[in-house]
Design a protein around this motif. Structure first.
Motif, mmCIF file in Angstrom:
data_model
loop_
_atom_site.group_PDB
_atom_site.id
_atom_site.type_symbol
_atom_site.label_atom_id
_atom_site.label_comp_id
_atom_site.label_asym_id
_atom_site.label_seq_id
_atom_site.Cartn_x
_atom_site.Cartn_y
_atom_site.Cartn_z
ATOM 1 N N SER A 482 6.881 -3.496 9.435
ATOM 2 C CA SER A 482 6.765 -2.723 10.676
ATOM 3 C C SER A 482 7.933 -2.993 11.610
ATOM 4 O O SER A 482 8.447 -2.080 12.267
ATOM 5 C CB SER A 482 5.445 -3.041 11.381
ATOM 6 O OG SER A 482 4.343 -2.628 10.597
ATOM 7 N N GLU A 483 8.362 -4.244 11.682
ATOM 8 C CA GLU A 483 9.492 -4.582 12.551
ATOM 9 C C GLU A 483 10.774 -3.892 12.070
ATOM 10 O O GLU A 483 11.550 -3.368 12.880
ATOM 11 C CB GLU A 483 9.693 -6.095 12.602
ATOM 12 C CG GLU A 483 8.586 -6.825 13.355
ATOM 13 C CD GLU A 483 8.719 -8.332 13.266
ATOM 14 O OE1 GLU A 483 9.614 -8.797 12.507
ATOM 15 O OE2 GLU A 483 7.940 -9.052 13.936
ATOM 16 N N ALA A 484 10.993 -3.880 10.757
ATOM 17 C CA ALA A 484 12.197 -3.247 10.219
ATOM 18 C C ALA A 484 12.170 -1.743 10.449
ATOM 19 O O ALA A 484 13.179 -1.138 10.835
ATOM 20 C CB ALA A 484 12.327 -3.550 8.727
ATOM 21 N N ILE A 506 8.666 4.297 21.878
ATOM 22 C CA ILE A 506 8.228 3.317 20.887
ATOM 23 C C ILE A 506 6.707 3.185 20.861
ATOM 24 O O ILE A 506 6.090 3.023 19.807
ATOM 25 C CB ILE A 506 8.874 1.941 21.179
ATOM 26 C CG1 ILE A 506 10.402 2.082 21.107
ATOM 27 C CG2 ILE A 506 8.404 0.896 20.198
ATOM 28 C CD1 ILE A 506 11.139 0.818 21.484
ATOM 29 N N SER A 507 6.076 3.323 21.999
ATOM 30 C CA SER A 507 4.632 3.110 22.053
ATOM 31 C C SER A 507 3.859 4.167 21.280
ATOM 32 O O SER A 507 2.714 3.936 20.893
ATOM 33 C CB SER A 507 4.173 3.124 23.513
ATOM 34 O OG SER A 507 4.436 4.398 24.107
ATOM 35 N N SER A 508 4.473 5.345 21.053
ATOM 36 C CA SER A 508 3.756 6.419 20.370
ATOM 37 C C SER A 508 3.982 6.433 18.878
ATOM 38 O O SER A 508 3.465 7.282 18.179
ATOM 39 C CB SER A 508 4.189 7.783 20.940
ATOM 40 O OG SER A 508 5.558 8.017 20.648
ATOM 41 N N SER A 509 4.785 5.493 18.372
ATOM 42 C CA SER A 509 5.122 5.510 16.949
ATOM 43 C C SER A 509 4.033 4.846 16.135
ATOM 44 O O SER A 509 3.352 3.933 16.582
ATOM 45 C CB SER A 509 6.450 4.786 16.716
ATOM 46 O OG SER A 509 6.305 3.421 17.030
ATOM 47 N N THR A 510 3.866 5.344 14.936
ATOM 48 C CA THR A 510 2.906 4.750 13.999
ATOM 49 C C THR A 510 3.549 4.658 12.643
ATOM 50 O O THR A 510 4.452 5.407 12.312
ATOM 51 C CB THR A 510 1.631 5.601 13.894
ATOM 52 O OG1 THR A 510 1.995 6.930 13.506
ATOM 53 C CG2 THR A 510 0.884 5.639 15.207
ATOM 54 N N VAL A 511 3.056 3.740 11.838
ATOM 55 C CA VAL A 511 3.539 3.570 10.466
ATOM 56 C C VAL A 511 2.431 3.986 9.533
ATOM 57 O O VAL A 511 1.344 3.403 9.546
ATOM 58 C CB VAL A 511 3.953 2.105 10.200
ATOM 59 C CG1 VAL A 511 4.374 1.948 8.767
ATOM 60 C CG2 VAL A 511 5.065 1.680 11.145
ATOM 61 N N HIS A 512 2.699 5.034 8.727
ATOM 62 C CA HIS A 512 1.679 5.555 7.829
ATOM 63 C C HIS A 512 1.712 4.791 6.511
ATOM 64 O O HIS A 512 2.740 4.369 6.034
ATOM 65 C CB HIS A 512 1.919 7.040 7.563
ATOM 66 C CG HIS A 512 1.754 7.896 8.789
ATOM 67 N ND1 HIS A 512 0.555 8.414 9.171
ATOM 68 C CD2 HIS A 512 2.659 8.307 9.721
ATOM 69 C CE1 HIS A 512 0.709 9.125 10.282
ATOM 70 N NE2 HIS A 512 1.986 9.072 10.627
ATOM 71 N N SER A 513 0.524 4.669 5.924
ATOM 72 C CA SER A 513 0.436 3.971 4.630
ATOM 73 C C SER A 513 0.626 4.946 3.507
ATOM 74 O O SER A 513 0.597 6.141 3.708
ATOM 75 C CB SER A 513 -0.922 3.303 4.501
ATOM 76 O OG SER A 513 -1.952 4.270 4.505
#
Length: 513
Positions: A482-484, A506-513
């Motif tokens: 997530s950090e990268a 940045i606060s609205s970003s998500t990482v999808h699986s």
């Protein structure tokens, strides 16, 4: 022959062909008799006295002589000089004709001829051929066409210099198409410092009418990809990394900036700056640079802008999985060498990506770097978990053939081998996940035309590639990933706010699986 028959039928039925067509047919008939080149001069010159024979007709005849009959540039020069003698002293050849003459001389390798026509167009004397600066901006289309054709060959500086001088003399205002042709020209000369300088000026001075497009970004990403190749490749092609080379991440950010400006913030709409071609060029560059976090951010464009870029195709899969498999192919011999020397191989990216550290020592030597490796890496895309567990894959290498198997015809043996490989590459293992099979990915079996695939497997394999690239600090793998990805998005992603593109929220970003 068909052209001659059509010409005869036209004359029989009362149609009067143009003077240009009549001259071309006469020349074609003479060429069939294998006459000398100089014998083509008289019938051509005779046509110049006709009132309807203008410069457009001249260019048609020149194309016939050069591209149809293969006459020399010296003969073409003689034809043009004869044409000018039938015109008033103040008559000037058009930009289209001059461009064609310079291009023809260049293609034939006639440097003297190219310089002659260049001097003709840029001379300040009162001789025929003196340029007339126009008070109105002229169209840049002829120069754009010339640069595009030169970019596909081996351009020389003299032709390039002539093009710019002629544009300045004709008071031509360059448009986006011209700048794109200029970028392609300089890229063809491996003059990447100029490529990036032009690109930077385009971005800084962009306007509603002249703004970087798909062709612009495709050329810049192509240049970045070449500069990302191995040192051996760059040395063999005499390519030097210029000091003004932008990062691929910043160019992708520029691409999204122009896309948002074109669409006025409606990011899912198609635009001249973003399509699947540009996205693939960016993705290929990120994979060549082993920047998997940037590649992850780029492939998410399929999720964010589906109307602009469509869905992943077999080309997308070959770029991502092919980039990973290419790196494994390079690093795998190093892994084997270190294991044979009883040295630690943990520092090698492919060793960590494949999860070989979790295998018993005796099993690490049994991994085949063949189609089974393709199968193994594709299986990463079917696993929703983020881990370094070793993934087993079936063996594709067959054992020693039996004597009775060697008695058949070669075609039958090959057909049986293909069927055996396709059975191992089971579509039921990959198609339910929206993925191509190993034989489809490698081209051993054609993928269906127009077939699109799922984005999720691409994200999964890139997540594992990211984690294998970051330093092993003992922190949870998900946090490292997530950090990268967050850092890559900070540098690449823009959003529309207040009528203009701004940095990512940045606060609205998500990482999808």
């Amino acid at each position: 022959m068909k052209a001659a028959m059509l010409f005869s039928r036209m004359t029989r039925e009362g149609y009067i062909p143009s003077i240009s067509l009549r001259v071309q047919m006469h020349l074609a008939k003479l060429a069939e008799l294998s006459v000398r080149e100089d014998m083509l001069l008289e019938p051509t010159v005779e046509a110049f006295s006709h009132d309807s024979f203008d410069e457009t007709a001249l260019r048609d005849v020149l194309r016939m002589l050069v591209e149809g009959l293969g006459t020399s540039s010296h003969f073409v020069r003689e034809i043009v000089e004869q044409f000018l003698q039938t015109r008033p002293a103040e008559y000037k050849l058009s930009s289209e004709t001059i461009s064609y003459l310079v291009k023809t001389s260049h293609k034939e390798g006639d440097k003297e001829g190219a310089e002659y026509w260049s001097a003709y167009s840029t001379s300040d004397s009162a001789a025929p051929g003196q340029p007339r600066p126009s008070s109105n901006p002229a169209a840049s289309a002829p120069y754009t066409t010339l640069l595009r054709e030169l970019a596909a060959s081996k351009p020389t500086f003299e032709i390039y210099k002539w093009t710019l001088e002629r544009m300045r003399a004709d008071n031509v205002q360059p448009d986006l198409s011209f700048f794109n042709a200029l970028l392609a020209y300089e890229s063809g000369r491996h003059n990447y410092e100029v490529v990036f300088a032009i690109y930077r000026k385009l971005m800084e001075k962009r306007s509603a009418t002249v703004k970087p497009s798909v062709h612009t970004f495709a050329t810049v990403f192509r240049a970045l990809h070449r500069l990302s190749c191995s040192h051996r490749y760059r040395r063999a092609n005499r390519i030097r990394v210029p000091p003004n080379m932008p990062s691929a991440r910043s160019v992708y950010r520029d691409l999204l900036t122009c896309h948002l400006e074109y669409t006025e913030g409606k990011s899912n709409k198609p635009s001249p700056a973003l399509d699947q071609t540009a996205l693939h060029k960016a993705l290929r560059t990120f994979m060549a640079q082993c920047d998997y976090a940037a590649a992850y951010a780029a492939v998410r464009a399929f999720r964010l802008f589906p109307q602009a870029v469509g869905q992943p195709t077999i080309v997308t899969y070959r770029l991502v999985f092919g980039g990973i498999l290419g790196r494994i192919k390079v690093e795998f011999p190093r892994i084997v060498a270190r294991m044979i020397s009883r040295l630690d191989a943990e520092s090698i990216w492919a060793y960590r990506f494949l999860g070989m550290q979790n295998l018993p020592s005796h099993l690490r030597y049994s991994i085949d770097n063949d189609l089974s490796m393709v199968h193994r890496v594709l299986l990463v895309g079917t696993d929703p978990r983020l881990s370094f567990e070793f993934i087993s894959a079936p063996k594709y290498r067959r054992g020693q053939p039996q004597p009775e198997e060697l008695t058949g015809l070669l075609d039958d043996i090959m057909e049986a081998e293909v069927e055996r490989v396709q059975r191992i590459s089971d579509s039921k293992e990959f198609h339910p996940h929206g993925m191509p099979t190993p034989v489809e990915l490698t081209g051993l079996k054609p993928a269906p035309d127009g077939q699109t695939y799922s984005l999720v497997p691409l994200e999964r394999v890139l997540r594992r590639a990211i984690v294998a690239s970051v330093p092993q600090t003992g922190a949870p793998l998900a946090r490292q990933m997530s950090e990268a990805i967050s850092q890559a998005k900070d540098e690449m992603v823009v959003r529309w706010s207040g009528g203009m593109p701004v940095g990512r929220d940045i606060s609205s970003s998500t990482v999808h699986s």
